[in-house]
Design an enzyme around this catalytic site. Structure first.
Site, short mmCIF file in Angstrom:
data_model
loop_
_atom_site.label_atom_id
_atom_site.label_comp_id
_atom_site.label_asym_id
_atom_site.label_seq_id
_atom_site.Cartn_x
_atom_site.Cartn_y
_atom_site.Cartn_z
N LEU A 1 -15.97 -10.11 -89.97
CA LEU A 1 -16.15 -11.56 -89.96
C LEU A 1 -16.47 -12.09 -91.36
CD1 LEU A 1 -18.17 -11.31 -86.70
CD2 LEU A 1 -16.02 -12.59 -86.92
N PRO A 2 -16.32 -13.42 -91.56
CA PRO A 2 -16.49 -13.95 -92.92
C PRO A 2 -17.88 -13.76 -93.52
CG PRO A 2 -15.37 -15.56 -91.52
CD PRO A 2 -15.82 -14.44 -90.63
N THR B 1 -18.90 -8.23 -95.02
CA THR B 1 -19.83 -8.17 -96.15
C THR B 1 -20.88 -9.25 -95.94
OG1 THR B 1 -18.09 -7.44 -97.65
CG2 THR B 1 -20.08 -8.34 -98.65
N LYS C 1 -22.56 -2.06 -101.38
CA LYS C 1 -21.47 -3.01 -101.67
C LYS C 1 -21.93 -4.10 -102.63
CE LYS C 1 -17.83 -5.73 -100.70
NZ LYS C 1 -16.45 -5.45 -100.96
N LYS D 1 -19.24 -15.26 -103.55
CA LYS D 1 -19.98 -14.97 -102.31
C LYS D 1 -20.83 -13.71 -102.49
CE LYS D 1 -19.48 -12.99 -97.80
NZ LYS D 1 -18.64 -12.24 -96.87
P1 NAD Z 1 -10.92 -14.11 -93.27
O1 NAD Z 1 -11.57 -15.44 -93.42
O2 NAD Z 1 -9.48 -13.95 -93.65
O3 NAD Z 1 -11.05 -13.60 -91.75
C1 NAD Z 1 -12.14 -13.80 -90.93
C2 NAD Z 1 -11.67 -13.92 -89.50
O4 NAD Z 1 -12.81 -14.08 -88.65
C3 NAD Z 1 -10.75 -15.15 -89.25
O5 NAD Z 1 -9.59 -14.72 -88.58
C4 NAD Z 1 -11.61 -16.06 -88.39
O6 NAD Z 1 -10.85 -16.83 -87.46
C5 NAD Z 1 -12.49 -15.05 -87.66
N1 NAD Z 1 -13.71 -15.64 -87.13
C6 NAD Z 1 -14.58 -16.48 -87.73
N2 NAD Z 1 -15.59 -16.80 -86.89
C7 NAD Z 1 -15.34 -16.14 -85.73
C8 NAD Z 1 -16.00 -16.08 -84.48
N3 NAD Z 1 -17.11 -16.76 -84.26
N4 NAD Z 1 -15.45 -15.32 -83.52
C9 NAD Z 1 -14.31 -14.63 -83.74
N5 NAD Z 1 -13.63 -14.66 -84.89
C10 NAD Z 1 -14.15 -15.41 -85.88
O7 NAD Z 1 -11.84 -13.08 -94.09
P2 NAD Z 1 -11.41 -11.65 -94.65
O8 NAD Z 1 -10.79 -11.80 -96.00
O9 NAD Z 1 -10.69 -10.91 -93.57
O10 NAD Z 1 -12.86 -11.00 -94.91
C11 NAD Z 1 -13.65 -10.48 -93.87
C12 NAD Z 1 -14.87 -9.84 -94.48
O11 NAD Z 1 -14.48 -8.79 -95.36
C13 NAD Z 1 -15.71 -10.81 -95.33
O12 NAD Z 1 -17.08 -10.55 -95.09
C14 NAD Z 1 -15.30 -10.49 -96.76
O13 NAD Z 1 -16.34 -10.77 -97.69
C15 NAD Z 1 -15.04 -9.00 -96.65
N6 NAD Z 1 -14.08 -8.48 -97.64
C16 NAD Z 1 -12.95 -9.15 -97.94
C17 NAD Z 1 -12.06 -8.62 -98.89
C18 NAD Z 1 -10.79 -9.34 -99.24
O14 NAD Z 1 -10.15 -8.96 -100.22
N7 NAD Z 1 -10.34 -10.32 -98.45
C19 NAD Z 1 -12.36 -7.41 -99.52
C20 NAD Z 1 -13.52 -6.72 -99.16
C21 NAD Z 1 -14.38 -7.26 -98.22
#
Ligand code: NAD
Length: 295
Positions: free
Chosen positions: A64-65, A95, A170, A245
């Protein structure tokens, strides 16, 4: 294995795809119906809530975000903890701050559920290729249970210690990365302004004591490393907004621990300024543009 996968965004969707490919049956939940439909076509089962997904599963994974979403998805009335059976392993790969990870794990433990934090590095490319690094905070027994499944989505699965330590690993790494990218940017820009050939300077740094990942693999100066985002207009890497973030998580965790992170705080402000200029979508190495005269 029947696995609940909740949070199918840029990272979660490719991770879920790899689990489907590996032969698992997935119970999927996300607020975004389009991504649910796409994964259902590959054989996943759409659930009506996190509770519904967790109820019928032998393992729960969330991606999740941010912390508020994690609290909601686990602790709400229709959340994971309302559905999950005692003894089911649970892992949150988002994260977030270490304290939230520990709080949610404590709530889970009250009903006999062992929860791990396992944030990742490797980005969307690593998620698609199944080469992520997982930094896992878990009991020994839970780590042993999770390891083989995480290995179907990643290459390095590291046991960091008890719950919360994955997040600590992390945010400390990304604190250093955010700072080192600024250091390399300053050195490269100074060398350029003083008149040295920038490739010669990069070569010296990369064979001397200034060498680091930000200089030898992901150099912020265009044309130094062909595969780095700097050589393609700062697109397709690790967005400055995501770095911001993570620096926010680091400085907040430091505040709670009464621990100074002086360079971290400065770095946070520099990425904040980048975000204000509307450049938060660029790769974080575009921080170097603040040190260069516009062409
Ligand atoms: P994203 O915003 O693309 O995806 C998050 C998903 O969660 C979305 O599909 C959203 O609809 C869903 N969501 C939000 N609230 C929800 C709820 N209440 N119930 C169900 N689903 C819900 O984010 P991401 O890029 O996939 O990142 C996810 C995590 O991974 C974050 O914590 C980010 O910091 C971490 N991360 C991201 C990257 C990157 O390169 N994108 C790299 C390492 C770590």
């Amino acid at each position: 294995m029947r696995i609940a996968f909740i949070g199918l965004g840029n990272m979660g969707a490719p991770m879920a795809r790899n689990l489907i490919k590996a032969g698992h049956q997935l119970n999927l939940f996300d607020l975004n119906k389009t991504v649910l439909a796409e994964l259902a076509e590959l054989g996943g089962q759409i659930s009506s809530s996190p509770r519904d997904a967790a109820q019928q599963s032998e393992l729960v994974i969330t991606m999740l975000p941010a912390a508020a979403h994690v609290r909601g998805v686990y602790l709400n009335e229709d959340g994971v903890l309302a559905g999950v059976k005692a003894g089911t392993p649970v892992v949150d790969c988002s994260t977030i701050d270490p304290q939230t990870a520990r709080d949610v794990a404590a709530a889970a433990a009250k009903q006999g559920v062992d929860l791990a934090d396992a944030p990742v590095s490797g980005g969307t490319g690593g998620a698609a290729a199944g080469t992520l690094t997982f930094m896992v905070g878990a009991s020994d027994a839970l780590f042993a249970t999770l390891q083989p499944v995480l290995a179907q989505m990643g290459r390095n699965i590291v046991h960091c210690g008890d719950v919360g330590t994955g997040q600590i690993a992390k945010i400390c790494n990304n604190l250093l990365l955010g700072i080192s990218m600024i250091g390399v940017s300053e050195a490269m820009a100074l060398g350029n302004a003083l008149g040295i050939d920038i490739k010669v300077l990069a070569g010296i740094i990369n064979s001397s004591t200034g060498r680091c990942w930000s200089s030898d693999t992901y150099n912020p100066w265009p044309g130094i490393i062909e595969t780095a985002p700097a050589s393609r207009g700062y697109t397709g890497g690790f967005g400055a907004e995501l770095m911001l973030k993570d620096l926010g998580l680091a400085t907040e965790a430091a505040r709670q621990a009464h621990q100074p992170v002086i360079l971290g705080a400065v770095a946070q402000q520099l990425y904040q300024a980048m975000s204000l200029r509307g450049e938060g979508g660029k790769d974080f190495s575009a921080i170097v543009e603040g040190y260069r005269k516009p062409e």
